[in-house]
Design a protein around this motif. Structure first.
Motif, PDB file in Angstrom:
ATOM      1  N   VAL A 156       0.751  -0.998   0.001  1.00 15.34           N
ATOM      2  CA  VAL A 156       0.182   0.155  -0.087  1.00 15.34           C
ATOM      3  C   VAL A 156       0.788   1.130   0.033  1.00 15.34           C
ATOM      4  O   VAL A 156       1.764   1.243   0.754  1.00 15.34           O
ATOM      5  N   ASN A 157       0.581   2.239  -0.888  1.00 15.14           N
ATOM      6  CA  ASN A 157       1.471   3.291  -0.948  1.00 15.14           C
ATOM      7  C   ASN A 157       0.257   4.609  -0.614  1.00 15.14           C
ATOM      8  O   ASN A 157      -0.592   4.591  -1.396  1.00 15.14           O
ATOM      9  N   PHE A 158       0.763   5.547  -0.121  1.00 14.95           N
ATOM     10  CA  PHE A 158       0.253   6.792  -0.180  1.00 14.95           C
ATOM     11  C   PHE A 158       1.216   7.844   0.120  1.00 14.95           C
ATOM     12  O   PHE A 158       2.204   7.712   0.548  1.00 14.95           O
ATOM     13  N   ARG A 159       0.755   9.052  -0.053  1.00 11.78           N
ATOM     14  CA  ARG A 159       1.640  10.321   0.188  1.00 11.78           C
ATOM     15  C   ARG A 159       1.309  11.222   1.479  1.00 11.78           C
ATOM     16  O   ARG A 159      -0.003  11.527   1.158  1.00 11.78           O
ATOM     17  N   ASP A 160       1.982  11.255   2.430  1.00  7.02           N
ATOM     18  CA  ASP A 160       1.643  12.011   3.574  1.00  7.02           C
ATOM     19  C   ASP A 160       1.934  13.580   3.502  1.00  7.02           C
ATOM     20  O   ASP A 160       2.789  13.884   2.777  1.00  7.02           O
ATOM     21  N   GLY A 164       5.602  13.198   3.368  1.00 10.99           N
ATOM     22  CA  GLY A 164       5.954  12.542   1.933  1.00 10.99           C
ATOM     23  C   GLY A 164       5.472  11.186   1.766  1.00 10.99           C
ATOM     24  O   GLY A 164       4.564  10.496   2.529  1.00 10.99           O
ATOM     25  N   GLY A 165       6.209  10.536   0.654  1.00  8.87           N
ATOM     26  CA  GLY A 165       5.641   9.078   0.136  1.00  8.87           C
ATOM     27  C   GLY A 165       6.156   7.901   1.468  1.00  8.87           C
ATOM     28  O   GLY A 165       7.161   8.073   2.191  1.00  8.87           O
ATOM     29  N   TYR A 166       4.878   7.060   1.374  1.00 11.13           N
ATOM     30  CA  TYR A 166       5.223   5.950   2.435  1.00 11.13           C
ATOM     31  C   TYR A 166       4.729   4.701   1.877  1.00 11.13           C
ATOM     32  O   TYR A 166       3.514   4.671   1.360  1.00 11.13           O
ATOM     33  N   SER A 167       5.240   3.744   2.055  1.00 11.84           N
ATOM     34  CA  SER A 167       5.096   2.428   1.231  1.00 11.84           C
ATOM     35  C   SER A 167       5.016   1.090   2.223  1.00 11.84           C
ATOM     36  O   SER A 167       5.992   1.321   3.325  1.00 11.84           O
ATOM     37  N   GLN A 168       4.006   0.296   2.535  1.00  8.41           N
ATOM     38  CA  GLN A 168       4.240  -0.728   3.208  1.00  8.41           C
ATOM     39  C   GLN A 168       3.523  -1.898   2.845  1.00  8.41           C
ATOM     40  O   GLN A 168       2.441  -1.793   2.186  1.00  8.41           O
ATOM     41  N   ASN A 169       4.218  -3.257   2.842  1.00  7.98           N
ATOM     42  CA  ASN A 169       3.753  -4.286   2.318  1.00  7.98           C
ATOM     43  C   ASN A 169       2.908  -4.796   3.631  1.00  7.98           C
ATOM     44  O   ASN A 169       3.642  -4.998   4.631  1.00  7.98           O
ATOM     45  N   LEU A 170       1.882  -5.282   3.276  1.00  9.14           N
ATOM     46  CA  LEU A 170       0.687  -5.662   4.591  1.00  9.14           C
ATOM     47  C   LEU A 170       1.307  -6.961   5.015  1.00  9.14           C
ATOM     48  O   LEU A 170       1.289  -7.156   6.238  1.00  9.14           O
ATOM     49  N   GLU A 230      -7.157  12.486   3.101  1.00  7.71           N
ATOM     50  CA  GLU A 230      -5.745  13.035   3.225  1.00  7.71           C
ATOM     51  C   GLU A 230      -5.202  12.826   4.398  1.00  7.71           C
ATOM     52  O   GLU A 230      -5.839  13.092   5.669  1.00  7.71           O
ATOM     53  N   TYR A 231      -3.804  12.476   4.530  1.00 10.15           N
ATOM     54  CA  TYR A 231      -3.410  12.328   5.824  1.00 10.15           C
ATOM     55  C   TYR A 231      -2.002  13.305   6.146  1.00 10.15           C
ATOM     56  O   TYR A 231      -1.406  13.457   5.226  1.00 10.15           O
ATOM     57  N   TYR A 232      -2.189  13.619   7.151  1.00  8.10           N
ATOM     58  CA  TYR A 232      -0.966  14.618   7.704  1.00  8.10           C
ATOM     59  C   TYR A 232      -0.403  14.099   8.938  1.00  8.10           C
ATOM     60  O   TYR A 232      -1.178  14.451  10.248  1.00  8.10           O
ATOM     61  N   HIS A 233       0.558  13.445   9.030  1.00  8.64           N
ATOM     62  CA  HIS A 233       1.379  13.060  10.383  1.00  8.64           C
ATOM     63  C   HIS A 233       2.131  13.899  10.807  1.00  8.64           C
ATOM     64  O   HIS A 233       3.409  13.885  10.271  1.00  8.64           O
ATOM     65  N   ILE A 234       1.578  14.634  11.912  1.00 13.49           N
ATOM     66  CA  ILE A 234       2.803  15.820  12.461  1.00 13.49           C
ATOM     67  C   ILE A 234       3.815  15.235  13.531  1.00 13.49           C
ATOM     68  O   ILE A 234       3.685  14.107  14.174  1.00 13.49           O
TER      69      ILE A 234
END
Length: 312
Positions: A156-160, A164-170, A230-234
């Motif tokens: 799963v890929n998304f852009r915070d 910025g970009g983040y990927s994780q194989n479940l 949309e995600y914003y991880h502060i």
């Protein structure tokens, strides 16, 4: 998110104890991010575990936020009152993914030599995934199982908006995760997806320690038919020594409300975040008018020195 779509943000505290300054900081940024774009702001009380989340703590949380002017545009949502919604979602999930009972104890999981995610969850090795019906029946007599969902070998890929970009194989980096605990309480991962989805939340602002849980939630959103926010991880707020603030560490912002005015607290937190160039008082309206995600520091957020003496 489409430009014409109205932003709906939220703050979702877990009222185990009184808020610490990092919680207040997250609530403030969540509020400013929504209101600066003319959006709606919601508060959700994440009290799934009623044994750990007394009603008095929830009331104190809402009162503290109201003191600062951070109020919900709708009646606050209480997860403890939404069991039926989670049951419906679990029924849908059971038709679209593989669920199975898991009998592993917390001690067994923490004793296992397995990696841990940033939210503290052990990457599960699937020990109970292929138990026979007979084995499940036998083990059920000994202890109640939790319920896990089997994840695919999928990245799963998304852009915070902050990190910025983040990927994780479940499968390899997350593992099958719990959707209902052994005591019958629905798990955070399922509940937060259902609540955000049903409330139409389009923007999630939260601490960077929850970044690794986001791919699980995005995957559940797809299965349950919800749109992705949309995600914003502060960054997390730390004390002068760089230690992350936490309720388990005894950090408590109660005394801030006794010593400082709302505008002093708001100004101090805004300065710590990088939203103000100097330390001064600030009104909520001013911060709404001038808010910009690009101003927020990308590294650690340090608690203003004048606040640090009032937390213990």
């Amino acid at each position: 998110m489409r430009a014409a779509e109205k932003i709906i943000g939220r703050f979702a505290p877990t009222p185990t104890k009184f808020l610490h300054a990092g919680n207040i900081f997250c609530a403030l940024i969540s509020y400013l991010a929504a209101k600066s774009k003319g959006g709606k702001f919601l508060i959700r009380i994440e009290d799934l575990d009623k044994a750990r989340c007394p009603d008095v703590s929830a009331k104190e949380t809402l009162a503290a936020l109201e003191f600062l002017g951070i109020v919900s545009d709708e009646e606050p949502i209480y997860q403890s009152r939404r069991t039926e919604a989670y049951e419906r979602a679990l029924d849908i999930l059971s038709k679209r993914a593989s669920l199975y009972p898991c009998f592993c104890t917390r001690a067994q999981l923490h004793a296992a030599e397995a990696p841990r995610l940033s939210d503290g969850v052990v990457v599960y090795d699937g020990a109970c995934r292929n138990l026979s019906r007979e084995e499940i029946a036998r083990r059920t007599l000994e202890r109640k199982p939790c319920l896990r969902v089997c994840v695919p070998d999928r990245t799963v890929n998304f852009r915070d908006g902050i990190l910025g970009g983040y990927s994780q194989n479940l499968a390899s980096s997350c593992g099958d995760f719990i959707v209902r605990r052994s005591d019958g309480v629905f798990a955070y991962q399922l509940a937060v997806v259902v609540d955000d989805g049903e409330c139409g939340v389009t923007q999630v602002v939260r601490g960077s320690d929850l970044l690794s849980s986001t791919p699980r939630q995005i995957w559940l959103q797809r299965l349950l038919g919800y749109a992705r926010p949309e995600y914003y991880h502060i960054p997390l707020m730390c004390d002068a020594d760089g230690r992350k603030l936490g309720k388990s560490e005894g950090d408590d912002a109660r005394r801030l409300f006794d010593r400082f005015t709302p505008n002093e607290i708001l100004g101090g937190l805004a300065f710590a975040a990088g939203l103000l160039p100097e330390l001064r008082t600030a009104s909520l309206d001013e911060l709404v008018r001038t808010f910009d995600f690009d101003k927020i520091r990308r590294d650690k957020i340090f608690l203003p020195e004048q606040f640090s003496y009032d937390l213990q």
